[in-house]
Enzyme design. Structure first.
Site, PDB file in Angstrom:
ATOM      1  N   HIS A 421      -5.281   3.820  -5.606  1.00 10.99           N
ATOM      2  CA  HIS A 421      -5.209   3.140  -4.308  1.00 10.99           C
ATOM      3  C   HIS A 421      -4.301   1.913  -4.356  1.00 10.99           C
ATOM      4  CE1 HIS A 421      -7.067   1.035  -0.697  1.00 10.99           C
ATOM      5  NE2 HIS A 421      -6.922   2.266  -0.243  1.00 10.99           N
ATOM      6  N   ASP A 428      13.776  -3.453 -10.482  1.00 15.02           N
ATOM      7  CA  ASP A 428      14.558  -3.996 -11.604  1.00 15.02           C
ATOM      8  C   ASP A 428      13.722  -4.851 -12.563  1.00 15.02           C
ATOM      9  OD1 ASP A 428      16.759  -2.759 -10.521  1.00 15.02           O
ATOM     10  OD2 ASP A 428      17.512  -4.565  -9.521  1.00 15.02           O
TER      11      ASP A 428
END
Length: 503
Positions: A421, A428
């Site tokens: 959930h 990056d």
């Protein structure tokens, strides 16, 4: 003719149709009934068309109306009308702006962004413009990886509260976990601590009335957000407050995906282990979280609280070296689709990787295209989703997007150690977003959401660690195997995909 008048006329025509269908039986009248019904359906279809929605949304509603004219019209009356949205939230947007201006000087700003790359600075400018909250470089964040860690932090914060406790939740249950929260809140209220609880009226439909009565009886202010009174036809039922916010004494805060209930502690027999992500925030960024709560509280209750809940903390050296933290709210009261645009910008700004975790993956066309282009460009695109459904229509709609992503080079993983959930995005390894917003159209267009955006903080490394650990409990999807799935599943997915703009 105003659209409101048009819808009233359509409703009257529908009532006439129902009466005719019950009391009139002969063939001639039945033919007239069919003609009248067709005219009504066409009329409503024209209204939907003239609302100038996104083409996919318009097409979805027209398909529903064509396949299920009567049911489609009724559902549209309840949840589909978009022309009232601006009117519904115009006052809130003005109040929020006024509130922000009152306390803007209490929210510190950082002028030096030299340590951020050019494309990251560009994203930060967008986030500040859309979110209307500053980025803090004197705050500390801690990742909480499941219900045990989240509730331990929550109850500890409550136990230490001296002045006030503010809570805002989408789902609140009167089970073991919910009752423990109730007992702690009542205990603090008896000590003289101000307690305010804002709960979503639809998300908490199953909550026992006695639960709220007990809280109020102890002097706790507990109020619903956007209560829905049926059968009055409006769109309130569709715009829900999906935020999960806790602020204690203006010094510590919580935000993330976990509601209040036993299943979030991993105690549900179907879901089992509940994998979720929350974030604990300390320092000046808590002011922004406090602002978001107070804006929602003012809209729900009309109570205009003075800005004494904001603090000017003296950040520690550790907090000063934690990178940037920005709390941003998005919802149907915003002029721009805040969360959708920020997610889109994060994806297109990626240079190396885009890692996504979302239990409900139903992106709109812009975000979907951004992900495919990123994968085709050689960016490491990973998407983590559950392998079991809690909402079957959304589950099958999600799977309809997988083929093209896999062909583009994206990696998709299905979490198998219980229910996944978590809602976060890592780009990056230097920027991340964690909060309540799913990668789906409901979160983008309909729900009130709140996310923490992180810039080169240590918490991003923690998110990466948990993500990589989650992958060890997940099955990597294979394009060949997925392409050979049973025909009936393809049909379910295609049908659900048609409804995706409505989910």
């Amino acid at each position: 003719m105003k659209k409101t008048v048009k819808m009233i006329i359509a409703a009257i025509l529908l009532a006439i149709i129902l009466i005719l269908s019950v009391f009139l039986k002969n063939h001639t009248i039945f033919t007239g009934f069919s003609l009248l019904f067709s005219i009504t359906a066409l009329f409503v279809g024209v209204v939907i068309f003239l609302e100038n929605r996104h083409p996919s949304s318009t097409l979805a509603w027209l398909i529903v109306l064509a396949l299920f004219p009567l049911l489609g019209f009724i559902v549209y009356l309840f949840v589909g009308q978009s022309y009232r949205k601006q009117k519904m939230f115009y006052r809130k947007s003005l109040e929020d702006e006024d509130f922000y201006l009152q306390i803007e000087t209490r929210l510190s700003k950082e002028s030096s962004l030299n340590w951020m790359d050019a494309h990251q600075k560009q994203f930060l400018k967008l986030a500040s413009k859309l979110g209307k909250t500053p980025v803090s470089f004197a705050s500390e964040t801690t990742v909480l990886a499941d219900g045990e860690e989240k509730f331990a932090a929550l109850f500890e914060m409550i136990d230490k509260a001296k002045r006030h406790i503010h809570l805002e939740y989408y789902i609140l249950r009167s089970d073991k976990t919910g009752n423990k929260l109730k007992e702690k809140l009542i205990a603090k209220a008896r000590e003289g601590v101000e307690v305010r609880l804002l709960y979503d009226a639809v998300g908490c439909l199953a909550l026992q009335e006695s639960y709220i009565y007990e809280l109020r009886n102890e002097g706790i202010k507990a109020e619903p957000f956007f209560p829905v009174k049926l059968p009055y036809f409006n769109q309130k039922i569709n715009f829900r407050n999906h935020r999960k916010i806790v602020v204690v004494d203006g010094q510590t805060g919580l935000v993330g995906g976990l509601n209040i209930g036993d299943e979030y502690m991993g105690l549900h027999p179907y879901y089992g282990h509940w994998r979720d992500t929350h974030l604990k925030v300390t320092g000046e960024a808590v002011n922004s979280l406090q602002l978001i709560f107070l804006q929602d509280w003012r809209h729900a209750t009309g109570e205009k609280l003075v800005p004494d809940f904001f603090i000017h903390p003296s950040p520690s050296e550790a907090q000063r070296n934690q990178g940037g933290v920005q709390l941003i709210a998005g919802g149907p009261d915003n002029e721009w689709e805040v969360m959708k645009n920020l997610y889109f910008s994060m994806i297109v700004s990626a240079r190396k990787s885009v890692w996504i975790a979302s239990p409900y993956f139903v992106p709109d066309e812009e975000v979907y295209m951004a992900l495919k282009v990123a994968a085709l460009s050689g960016i490491d695109v990973k998407i983590l989703v559950p392998n079991k459904p809690d909402k079957r229509t959304v589950f099958y709609a999600s799977r309809s997007y997988f083929s093209e992503l896999l062909k583009a080079g994206a990696e998709i993983y299905e979490y198998e150690n219980g229910f996944m959930h978590s809602k976060f995005v890592i780009v990056d390894g230097e920027m991340a977003s964690v909060g309540t917003c799913n990668m789906d159209m409901r979160s983008f267009h309909l729900n009130f959401e709140v996310n923490a955006f992180l810039y080169k903080t240590e918490s991003i490394q923690s998110l990466q660690y948990h993500y990589e650990n989650d992958l060890t409990f997940s099955k990597k999807m294979d394009l060949g195997d997925f392409s050979s799935r049973k025909f009936r599943y393809r049909v379910f997915e295609s049908l659900a995909r048609l409804l995706s703009p409505l989910l």
